[in-house]
Design a protein around this motif. Structure first.
Motif, PDB file in Angstrom:
ATOM      1  N   GLU A  64       0.858  -1.175   0.000  1.00 43.94           N
ATOM      2  CA  GLU A  64       0.000   0.000   0.000  1.00 43.94           C
ATOM      3  C   GLU A  64       0.900   1.233   0.000  1.00 43.94           C
ATOM      4  O   GLU A  64       2.089   1.138   0.306  1.00 43.94           O
ATOM      5  CB  GLU A  64      -0.949   0.009   1.193  1.00 43.94           C
ATOM      6  CG  GLU A  64      -0.272   0.121   2.536  1.00 43.94           C
ATOM      7  CD  GLU A  64      -1.263   0.187   3.694  1.00 43.94           C
ATOM      8  OE1 GLU A  64      -2.475   0.022   3.476  1.00 43.94           O
ATOM      9  OE2 GLU A  64      -0.808   0.402   4.818  1.00 43.94           O
ATOM     10  N   VAL A 151     -17.240  -6.206  -2.118  1.00 40.69           N
ATOM     11  CA  VAL A 151     -15.880  -6.240  -2.656  1.00 40.69           C
ATOM     12  C   VAL A 151     -15.957  -6.096  -4.172  1.00 40.69           C
ATOM     13  O   VAL A 151     -16.594  -6.914  -4.838  1.00 40.69           O
ATOM     14  CB  VAL A 151     -15.152  -7.549  -2.276  1.00 40.69           C
ATOM     15  CG1 VAL A 151     -13.715  -7.506  -2.762  1.00 40.69           C
ATOM     16  CG2 VAL A 151     -15.207  -7.795  -0.779  1.00 40.69           C
ATOM     17  N   GLN A 155     -10.764  -7.176  -6.800  1.00 40.14           N
ATOM     18  CA  GLN A 155     -10.238  -6.626  -5.552  1.00 40.14           C
ATOM     19  C   GLN A 155     -10.381  -7.662  -4.424  1.00 40.14           C
ATOM     20  O   GLN A 155     -11.159  -8.612  -4.524  1.00 40.14           O
ATOM     21  CB  GLN A 155     -10.998  -5.355  -5.166  1.00 40.14           C
ATOM     22  CG  GLN A 155     -11.009  -4.276  -6.218  1.00 40.14           C
ATOM     23  CD  GLN A 155      -9.809  -3.366  -6.127  1.00 40.14           C
ATOM     24  OE1 GLN A 155      -9.279  -3.117  -5.057  1.00 40.14           O
ATOM     25  NE2 GLN A 155      -9.366  -2.852  -7.266  1.00 40.14           N
ATOM     26  N   TYR A 157     -10.534  -8.040   0.022  1.00 39.32           N
ATOM     27  CA  TYR A 157     -10.798  -7.360   1.296  1.00 39.32           C
ATOM     28  C   TYR A 157      -9.903  -7.991   2.354  1.00 39.32           C
ATOM     29  O   TYR A 157     -10.034  -9.183   2.666  1.00 39.32           O
ATOM     30  CB  TYR A 157     -12.275  -7.541   1.655  1.00 39.32           C
ATOM     31  CG  TYR A 157     -12.796  -6.677   2.775  1.00 39.32           C
ATOM     32  CD1 TYR A 157     -13.026  -5.317   2.586  1.00 39.32           C
ATOM     33  CD2 TYR A 157     -13.089  -7.233   4.010  1.00 39.32           C
ATOM     34  CE1 TYR A 157     -13.533  -4.533   3.606  1.00 39.32           C
ATOM     35  CE2 TYR A 157     -13.602  -6.456   5.042  1.00 39.32           C
ATOM     36  CZ  TYR A 157     -13.825  -5.106   4.834  1.00 39.32           C
ATOM     37  OH  TYR A 157     -14.335  -4.317   5.848  1.00 39.32           O
ATOM     38  N   ASP A 168      -6.625  -1.565   8.017  1.00 39.33           N
ATOM     39  CA  ASP A 168      -6.825  -2.523   6.928  1.00 39.33           C
ATOM     40  C   ASP A 168      -7.903  -2.056   5.975  1.00 39.33           C
ATOM     41  O   ASP A 168      -8.190  -0.856   5.904  1.00 39.33           O
ATOM     42  CB  ASP A 168      -7.098  -3.923   7.509  1.00 39.33           C
ATOM     43  CG  ASP A 168      -8.174  -3.904   8.596  1.00 39.33           C
ATOM     44  OD1 ASP A 168      -9.155  -3.140   8.442  1.00 39.33           O
ATOM     45  OD2 ASP A 168      -8.032  -4.642   9.592  1.00 39.33           O
ATOM     46  N   SER A 169      -8.523  -2.972   5.254  1.00 37.69           N
ATOM     47  CA  SER A 169      -9.493  -2.607   4.218  1.00 37.69           C
ATOM     48  C   SER A 169     -10.690  -1.834   4.753  1.00 37.69           C
ATOM     49  O   SER A 169     -11.372  -1.154   3.979  1.00 37.69           O
ATOM     50  CB  SER A 169      -9.988  -3.858   3.479  1.00 37.69           C
ATOM     51  OG  SER A 169      -9.008  -4.340   2.589  1.00 37.69           O
ATOM     52  N   GLY A 173      -9.457   0.673   2.186  1.00 39.67           N
ATOM     53  CA  GLY A 173     -10.077   0.143   0.970  1.00 39.67           C
ATOM     54  C   GLY A 173      -9.537  -1.222   0.583  1.00 39.67           C
ATOM     55  O   GLY A 173      -8.653  -1.776   1.229  1.00 39.67           O
ATOM     56  N   THR A 174     -10.071  -1.736  -0.494  1.00 41.99           N
ATOM     57  CA  THR A 174      -9.700  -3.065  -0.974  1.00 41.99           C
ATOM     58  C   THR A 174      -8.382  -3.006  -1.741  1.00 41.99           C
ATOM     59  O   THR A 174      -7.879  -1.934  -2.062  1.00 41.99           O
ATOM     60  CB  THR A 174     -10.816  -3.645  -1.854  1.00 41.99           C
ATOM     61  OG1 THR A 174     -11.123  -2.708  -2.896  1.00 41.99           O
ATOM     62  CG2 THR A 174     -12.074  -3.922  -1.043  1.00 41.99           C
ATOM     63  N   PHE A 175      -7.846  -4.195  -2.046  1.00 43.20           N
ATOM     64  CA  PHE A 175      -6.547  -4.313  -2.694  1.00 43.20           C
ATOM     65  C   PHE A 175      -6.680  -5.063  -4.013  1.00 43.20           C
ATOM     66  O   PHE A 175      -7.361  -6.089  -4.079  1.00 43.20           O
ATOM     67  CB  PHE A 175      -5.565  -5.073  -1.792  1.00 43.20           C
ATOM     68  CG  PHE A 175      -5.149  -4.310  -0.575  1.00 43.20           C
ATOM     69  CD1 PHE A 175      -3.906  -3.693  -0.518  1.00 43.20           C
ATOM     70  CD2 PHE A 175      -6.002  -4.197   0.521  1.00 43.20           C
ATOM     71  CE1 PHE A 175      -3.517  -2.978   0.608  1.00 43.20           C
ATOM     72  CE2 PHE A 175      -5.627  -3.482   1.645  1.00 43.20           C
ATOM     73  CZ  PHE A 175      -4.383  -2.871   1.690  1.00 43.20           C
TER      74      PHE A 175
END
Length: 197
Positions: A64, A151, A155, A157, A168-169, A173-175
């Motif tokens: 991130e 989600v 992406q 979560y 975290d998410s 947010g999501t990754f």
């Protein structure tokens, strides 16, 4: 030359294999902070597998961007896969409408029920204050014990196991899959906590 190959050939091949496998297949990572307590503690040394699929509940390393624009690697657990609806209600997880157990949270959820983690967090006053004010062990970024998130496609979560202190998410947010560097397959240090995942 033959003598050199005879004496050093195998050693050289092994060394080259280790170097190449580290570049392409695996890496060593260190846990920083308390967001994965008690599954993984601060400064524990882990083996990251860079290849292969990632699945729900895998512990992964993701990248991130921090406030200064610098890339930071974090260790979290995959809770939501692309397209999932994630719902928490009073510390119970529902994925796409079905209740799903989270046994890796049992120890801290029991401690939260007993004394709101005050003895567990005795090393950090701000953690104690956060836990004391919490309505549940898993809350959203606005401290609600009941929340739902969708989600997006492509992406993931990610949440830390120590839900009260993990960033975290829920807040960042999501990754994307490209931000997930791989999954943790082994803890190599400390020796008394060696374990495969």
């Amino acid at each position: 030359m033959k003598r050199f190959l005879k004496e050093w050939g195998l050693f050289s091949l092994v060394t080259i294999f280790i170097i190449l496998s580290k570049i392409f297949l695996w890496n060593l990572v260190s846990v920083e902070g308390h967001s994965m307590d008690p599954t993984l503690y601060d400064n524990e040394q882990l083996v990251l597998l860079k290849v292969g699929d990632v699945n729900r509940f895998d512990i992964v390393v993701a990248s991130e961007t921090d406030d200064s624009g610098k890339e930071k690697l974090i260790v979290k657990r995959i809770i939501g896969l692309p397209g999932d609806t994630i719902h928490y209600e009073n510390d119970t997880l529902y994925i796409n409408g079905e209740q799903v157990p989270e046994p890796y949270l049992d120890e801290y959820k029991a401690a939260f029920a007993q004394d709101k983690l005050q003895s567990t967090y005795s090393y950090n006053k701000s953690f104690q204050e956060r836990a004391q004010a919490a309505q549940a062990f898993t809350q959203d970024e606005h401290f609600n014990p009941t929340f739902t998130t969708q989600v997006p496609d492509g992406q993931y979560y990610l949440l830390g196991d120590d839900r009260l202190v993990s960033l975290d998410s829920r807040s960042v947010g999501t990754f994307k899959r490209t931000n997930i560097k791989g999954k943790i397959v082994f803890r190599i240090w400390p020796i008394k906590r060696i374990k495969s995942f």
